[in-house]
Design a protein around this motif. Structure first.
Motif, short mmCIF file in Angstrom:
data_model
loop_
_atom_site.label_atom_id
_atom_site.label_comp_id
_atom_site.label_asym_id
_atom_site.label_seq_id
_atom_site.Cartn_x
_atom_site.Cartn_y
_atom_site.Cartn_z
N ALA A 155 0.85 -0.95 0.07
CA ALA A 155 0.05 -0.06 0.05
C ALA A 155 0.84 1.26 -0.15
O ALA A 155 0.70 2.30 -0.82
N ASP A 156 2.01 1.21 0.69
CA ASP A 156 2.80 2.51 1.02
C ASP A 156 3.58 2.64 -0.43
O ASP A 156 3.83 3.99 -0.80
N THR A 192 -7.72 -4.15 -2.99
CA THR A 192 -9.12 -4.18 -3.09
C THR A 192 -9.60 -3.05 -2.25
O THR A 192 -9.23 -2.95 -1.09
N PRO A 193 -10.19 -2.05 -2.92
CA PRO A 193 -10.55 -0.60 -2.13
C PRO A 193 -11.50 -1.04 -0.93
O PRO A 193 -12.40 -1.83 -0.95
N THR A 220 -5.44 -2.01 -12.51
CA THR A 220 -4.03 -2.68 -12.19
C THR A 220 -4.05 -4.15 -13.24
O THR A 220 -5.02 -4.91 -12.94
N ARG A 221 -3.46 -4.18 -14.36
CA ARG A 221 -3.08 -5.26 -15.20
C ARG A 221 -2.08 -6.07 -14.56
O ARG A 221 -0.81 -5.78 -14.46
N VAL A 222 -2.51 -7.28 -14.04
CA VAL A 222 -1.64 -8.10 -13.44
C VAL A 222 -1.41 -9.32 -14.54
O VAL A 222 -2.22 -10.02 -15.29
N SER A 249 -11.91 -9.00 -4.74
CA SER A 249 -10.78 -8.74 -5.64
C SER A 249 -10.70 -8.30 -6.98
O SER A 249 -10.30 -7.32 -7.45
N LEU A 250 -11.75 -8.87 -7.69
CA LEU A 250 -12.09 -8.43 -9.06
C LEU A 250 -13.15 -7.55 -9.04
O LEU A 250 -13.05 -6.66 -9.88
N ARG A 251 -14.12 -7.60 -8.32
CA ARG A 251 -15.38 -7.13 -8.42
C ARG A 251 -15.25 -5.37 -8.45
O ARG A 251 -15.78 -4.63 -8.82
#
Ligand SMILES: NC(=O)c1ccc[n+]([C@@H]2O[C@H](COP(=O)([O-])OP(=O)(O)OC[C@H]3O[C@@H](n4cnc5c(N)ncnc54)[C@H](OP(=O)(O)O)[C@@H]3O)[C@@H](O)[C@H]2O)c1
Length: 319
Positions: free
Chosen positions: A197-198, A224-225, A234-236, A253-255
């Motif tokens: 996060a940082d 995930t917000p 974000t493309r993983v 995580s995806l929704r």
């Protein structure tokens, strides 16, 4: 001829005599010049890879299924698909005619064995459509492929590069080759989540993932917000699984995160593959992209196979 010969599942290849390959109809004998020994070769030999049965179903066998060598007319080529029980780890091997491609001028055969790992770094473009200025996170950046991905991201014009590993000393080396921020994953789950996060700044645009398993599970959770936002995606890109073959993926995580997960093969076609390869070759020829290899003679295979001290260098056997 001399070869590295595997006699038992889970065994260590031994340097010994093996009958010379005799080419059949539509086959050609290759004089082997360099072979990279990768994790996949060891996992196959250990009998724990899905392809183990195919490659070591009948023993004895010579491990490794690709390498660099010369054709009978002297042309330097990258070859694949040796006819079993022949493999690449030998003075000579035999492959179907056409199961090879020329290596461009000026490329050391040992370096040529590692170019495939650099091409996985090009997946930021081929799979994720990276544009210069974007932030790239490389998961598993202390490994051979991860270090090359950091260098490739730098050469492609990444705005910021964040890199993970599990050893501070190696992470400093990764910083020296181009990472702006490094994260050690060998900490508690909470500390790792905080570090992701940082370091994310205004978001990770592309993640090149050589790890999967725990570190990537924690990363996805971090992305995930906690409340609804219009976050940027974000493309993983999934390339490897050094930290685990699976992970728990929460639906949210995806929704709600904008995370998109691709395989490294996404976007690959003969054309994009050729362009990625051409770019890596051009960088290698100009010296902009460097490759760390540890060359060992074939006669040293037993000791080399068991080495664990390579730290980002690819083991390359030179028969
Ligand atoms: N799809 C392809 O074409 C392709 C090509 C090349 C590689 N790969 C895959 O990509 C992965 C990396 O390959 P590589 O050749 O770069 O391997 P490598 O040189 O062995 O590097 C492995 C990386 O993963 C880290 N790691 C290993 N075990 C871990 C664990 N349990 N937890 C956290 N981190 C761990 C290592 O950290 P340390 O440095 O501390 O050991 C290092 O950063 C492998 O899964 C490989 O099969 C795929």
């Amino acid at each position: 001829m001399k070869a590295a010969v595997l006699h038992e599942v889970g065994g260590i290849p031994r340097y010994e005599d093996f009958p010379d390959p005799v080419p059949g109809e539509g086959e050609v004998v290759i004089e082997v010049l360099a072979v990279a020994v990768e994790n996949v070769d060891k996992v196959i030999a250990a009998g724990t890879h899905y392809a183990s049965e195919k490659f070591i179903g009948h023993l004895p066998v010579i491990p490794a299924f690709d390498g660099i060598g010369s054709l009978p007319d002297g042309t330097l080529v990258g070859f694949g698909h040796p006819r079993l029980p022949y493999g690449a780890l030998a003075e000579r091997t035999v492959v179907p005619e056409g199961s090879y491609a020329p290596i461009p001028d000026g490329i050391d055969p040992a370096v040529a064995t590692v170019m495939g790992s650099a091409i996985t770094g090009m997946s930021v473009k081929t799979a994720a459509g990276f544009v210069p200025g974007e932030t790239v996170l490389v998961q598993g950046a202390t490994g051979v492929a991860g270090r090359l991905a950091v260098k490739v991201a730098r050469l492609l014009g990444a705005g910021r590069i964040v890199a993970t590993g599990r050893d501070d000393r190696q992470l400093e080396e990764v910083r020296a080759i181009g990472a702006d921020t490094v994260i050690n994953t060998a900490v508690s789950d909470e500390a790792l989540a905080r570090a992701f996060a940082d370091a994310k700044g205004d978001g990770y645009d592309v993640v090149v993932d050589y790890l999967w398993g725990r570190p990537t599970e924690i990363l996805l959770r971090t992305l995930t917000p906690e409340s609804f936002t219009f976050g940027k995606p974000t493309r993983v890109i999934q390339v490897g699984e050094s930290a685990g073959a699976g992970l728990a993926l929460a639906a949210e995580s995806l929704r709600t995160s904008g995370v998109e997960i691709y395989g490294a093969a996404k976007g690959l076609s003969p054309q994009t593959m050729g362009e990625a390869y051409g770019q890596v070759v051009a960088w290698a020829q100009s010296g902009e992209l460097t490759f760390e290899v540890e060359k060992v003679p074939l006669s040293d295979i037993e000791r080399a196979w068991q080495r664990t001290d390579l730290k980002g260098r690819r083991l390359v056997v030179v028969p």
